[in-house]
Scaffold this active site. Structure first.
Site, PDB file in Angstrom:
ATOM      1  N   ASP A   1      -0.333   9.589   5.938  1.00 50.50           N
ATOM      2  CA  ASP A   1      -1.198   8.426   5.720  1.00 50.50           C
ATOM      3  C   ASP A   1      -2.456   8.542   6.585  1.00 50.50           C
ATOM      4  O   ASP A   1      -2.366   8.524   7.805  1.00 50.50           O
ATOM      5  CB  ASP A   1      -0.418   7.154   6.088  1.00 50.50           C
ATOM      6  CG  ASP A   1      -1.171   5.879   5.743  1.00 50.50           C
ATOM      7  OD1 ASP A   1      -2.389   5.945   5.509  1.00 50.50           O
ATOM      8  OD2 ASP A   1      -0.530   4.814   5.719  1.00 50.50           O
TER       9      ASP A   1
ATOM     10  N   HIS B   1      -0.366   6.503   2.409  1.00 56.02           N
ATOM     11  CA  HIS B   1      -0.520   5.057   2.535  1.00 56.02           C
ATOM     12  C   HIS B   1       0.143   4.293   1.386  1.00 56.02           C
ATOM     13  O   HIS B   1       0.679   3.219   1.585  1.00 56.02           O
ATOM     14  CB  HIS B   1      -2.013   4.720   2.600  1.00 56.02           C
ATOM     15  CG  HIS B   1      -2.308   3.370   3.146  1.00 56.02           C
ATOM     16  ND1 HIS B   1      -2.033   3.019   4.444  1.00 56.02           N
ATOM     17  CD2 HIS B   1      -2.857   2.265   2.578  1.00 56.02           C
ATOM     18  CE1 HIS B   1      -2.415   1.760   4.657  1.00 56.02           C
ATOM     19  NE2 HIS B   1      -2.919   1.292   3.538  1.00 56.02           N
TER      20      HIS B   1
ATOM     21  N   SER C   1      -0.054  -2.659   5.621  1.00 55.41           N
ATOM     22  CA  SER C   1      -1.341  -2.217   6.138  1.00 55.41           C
ATOM     23  C   SER C   1      -1.862  -3.262   7.126  1.00 55.41           C
ATOM     24  O   SER C   1      -1.196  -3.564   8.104  1.00 55.41           O
ATOM     25  CB  SER C   1      -2.303  -1.950   4.970  1.00 55.41           C
ATOM     26  OG  SER C   1      -3.351  -1.127   5.384  1.00 55.41           O
TER      27      SER C   1
END
Length: 699
Positions: free
Chosen positions: A635, A670, A549
């Site tokens: 995501d 994600h 991320s």
């Protein structure tokens, strides 16, 4: 991954000329076409992805398969080892509430949690939600919230079946084990019950996947008839709900990364409008707990950079009535507060080590719970019950599996309620955990937590995995991870760099790694790598960097700025296309992220700052380490096209090194795969890549 005999040719993404000019600066983005024009629809239904884009992502997946396919045996071994360290029928310590104690557990071989309860003083358990059964018809399944009603008759629960983080809420009857007809869709997953158990509050996500509205749903009615309770007007603010500490209120907590504001709904009077606590002031954050007619507020007001605790009367909670209870102490960061009928509990961190401090509210007397390992993790676990003297907390270190304790805040005694079992065996004495300080370019001392197998010769020959994050003020605890042992047992050193941008050394440590100071995070990570080399834990080109991320942005920036230190880099769901993402105010996270990175739409200075480090925009014609980028098609946080564009540009621009690989999970978002064992397949790919980059895949 299956066996692949010969590596296929790397895919070449077509360049489709595209550029734009902002603030008089022209930026070229020839891979912009990889962002599907209908990305909002793709989040809801991945089948509608543009065929050209799907073809390219499939080709990249096939190429990654062909290069790493020879590690399929190793990956299976890694999964077997990691699974062997999981207690398959694991259960949480039951948490008491009235006549019952609620728990979560897994069944042997099960991928998903089961939610249940038992009589408070022991007895047979009853399961109300069976995650394995609920997941069986879905490729992806993830629970959101799950909360029993105050009368213990109903269980509100939510799940996401796409990976896109749109959660649907349902309500199950404990007596029949069946769901009511109620269905509330496109929520963030959380639920707060009204005291009469006839309605609940939830947050609805808008078309841009933003949590902006609070609604109340009355049982037995359709979602279309729900009542709008509160709507946030600022697209840069996110809204979430939780119960207050006493259980009397639903707290509407709104904010961005710098400012916050809270409102209270009296759960005994759910139709009354929410009451504002203190008006938002830019840069002032606060969160609250309630006890009787008093609020206890954790805040950074009055330049309390590392936060302080104030009190205010519930009847007049505005800022002018705040009075210091625990004053601001520079360098001692108050991370969290928890409140009980007779005690205030705060979780503090000083110099990257946490402690729990307990205050008797009648006498004002305080005492701390602390531990003596060089690096460890400590967390309070909350309670359903307010009127209790029992505090539950969890402790672990990089060598010590997680331990859950019940602590009597009056008698100051602790009882071990659970120790994480490692079925395949684990002896903490076989491992060493330690800490060094790395000196960054400006003299800042960066803590680095280290784990390795006892007896390892520290002569610089060992490969090392260096993990980092460094954003949003999130600290990376030196906690236990059973998975890491698969690398450490093969001779790897495992290290975590507690870089600026995280709050490992307090809130000031975070402020020193954001906006125009963002590059401090990247420099700290490179400094940590160099310090580990100098201390003979490893050598240049023996390090594999790992981040996900915003930590994936760190990986991309470090590949551009200090790639010569690394044998390989793993970037999971990497936020690498920073400039384009921050220029697109329709993306879910863009407006709320402007306080973190800057707003390049309005500010030329912010535009230039982001352009100077954004990994995608700074790919250069030079040698790069081997890189594995991993994305998720659905995501909503880091969209699939960020790693896709980055790898395409890297492959077209770099002058040697590599290879650079892209792996897109076409059925997840994600967090990657949703089942606890399926997730191990993705960890195994990361570790197999790390071993391969270090020349150890065949060993």
């Amino acid at each position: 991954m299956t066996q692949a005999k010969t590596p296929s040719k790397p895919p070449v993404a077509p360049r489709r000329l595209h550029s734009f000019t902002r603030h008089g600066i022209t930026v070229t983005d020839d891979y912009a076409w990889l962002k599907d024009a209908n990305w909002q629809e793709v989040l809801r239904d991945p089948a509608v992805l543009d065929p050209d884009i799907r073809k390219y992502l499939d080709e990249e997946n096939a190429y990654t398969e062909s290069l790493l396919g020879h590690t399929s045996g190793l990956q299976k071994t890694l999964v077997r080892e990691m699974r062997g360290r999981i207690k398959e029928d694991d259960s949480s310590v039951p948490s008491p509430d009235g006549p019952f104690a609620y728990f979560r557990r897994f069944r042997e071989g099960g991928q998903h949690e089961l939610f249940g309860r038992m009589p408070r003083d022991g007895g047979d358990g009853q399961i109300v939600l069976d995650g394995d059964a609920l997941a069986k018809d879905h490729q992806y399944f993830k629970f959101g919230g799950s909360r029993h009603s105050y009368d213990h008759k109903l269980q509100a629960w939510s799940a996401d079946t796409k990976g896109s983080e749109y959660f649907s809420i349902r309500v199950r009857d404990w007596a029949t084990g069946k769901d009511l007809d109620d269905l509330v869709e496109e929520t963030d997953g959380g639920v707060v019950w009204a005291a009469d158990c006839k309605s609940f509050f939830y947050v609805k996500l808008d078309d841009n996947h933003r949590p902006m509205q609070v609604w109340r749903h009355k049982l037995g009615t359709k979602q279309a008839d729900d009542t709008l309770v509160y709507e946030e007007q600022d697209a840069g603010w996110f809204t979430h709900l939780h119960e207050s500490t006493s259980g009397r209120f639903c707290v509407i907590a709104g904010g961005d990364h710098e400012t916050s504001e809270q409102r209270l709904i009296d759960l005994a009077n759910p139709e009354a409008p929410p009451r504002l606590v203190a008006t938002r002031e830019e840069g002032v954050q606060y969160s609250l707990a309630d006890r009787g007619d008093e609020l206890f507020i954790l805040t950074n007001a009055d330049d309390a950079i590392d936060f302080k605790i104030v009190t205010a009367p519930l009847s007049q909670p505005e800022r002018k009535n705040w009075r210091d209870l625990i004053p601001y102490r520079p360098g001692i960061y108050i991370m969290d507060l928890d409140l009980y009928a007779g005690h205030l509990v705060r979780l503090e961190r000083a110099n990257a080590l946490p402690s729990v401090v307990i205050r008797d509210l009648a006498s004002g007397e305080e005492h701390a719970i602390a531990f003596d390992e060089a690096a460890y993790s400590l967390d309070t676990m909350g309670s359903y019950e307010f009127d209790t003297t029992t505090l539950r907390f969890a402790y672990s270190s990089m060598t010590t599996p997680s331990e859950v304790y019940d602590y009597d805040m009056v008698k100051r005694t602790r009882v071990l309620r659970k120790r994480q079992e490692i079925p395949s065996g684990h002896d903490p004495a076989d491992y060493v955990t330690t800490r060094i300080m790395a000196k960054s370019y400006d003299g800042a001392e960066v803590p680095v937590s280290i784990l390795y197998r006892r007896g390892l010769k520290l002569d610089g020959a060992a490969p090392l995995l260096l993990y980092g994050y460094g954003s949003y003020g999130m600290a990376m605890p030196a906690s236990f991870s059973a998975n890491r042992l698969s690398l450490v047992d093969r001779g790897f050193v495992y290290a975590i760099a507690h870089i600026r941008g995280g709050a490992d050394k307090g809130w000031g440590w975070y402020l020193d790694g954001k906006r125009e100071k963002k590059t401090n995070s990247f420099d700290d990570f490179a400094a940590s790598a160099r310090a580990l080399i100098d201390a003979k834990y490893t050598s240049a080109k023996r390090i594999v960097g790992h981040g996900g991320s915003a930590g994936g942005m760190l990986m991309g920036a470090v590949a551009n700025r200090a790639g010569e230190l690394f044998a390989g880099i793993v970037a999971e769901v990497p936020f690498v296309d920073v400039l384009n993402t921050m220029l697109d105010d329709t993306l879910p996270l863009t407006p709320p992220e402007w306080p973190e990175w800057g707003n390049p739409i309005e500010s030329e200075k912010d535009f230039r700052t982001i352009l100077s480090y954004s990994p995608y925009d700074n790919v250069a014609a030079k040698e790069y380490p081997a890189i594995l980028a991993m994305g998720g098609l659905t995501d909503p946080r880091v969209t699939y096209w960020e790693p896709a564009k980055w790898i395409a540009r890297l492959r077209a621009t770099m002058r040697g090194g590599g290879p650079v690989l892209l792996r897109t999970n076409m059925g997840a978002g994600h967090g990657g795969a949703s089942g606890r064992f399926d997730r191990l397949d993705e960890v195994a790919i990361v570790y197999a890549f790390a071993l391969w980059a270090a020349g150890m895949a065949e060993a």
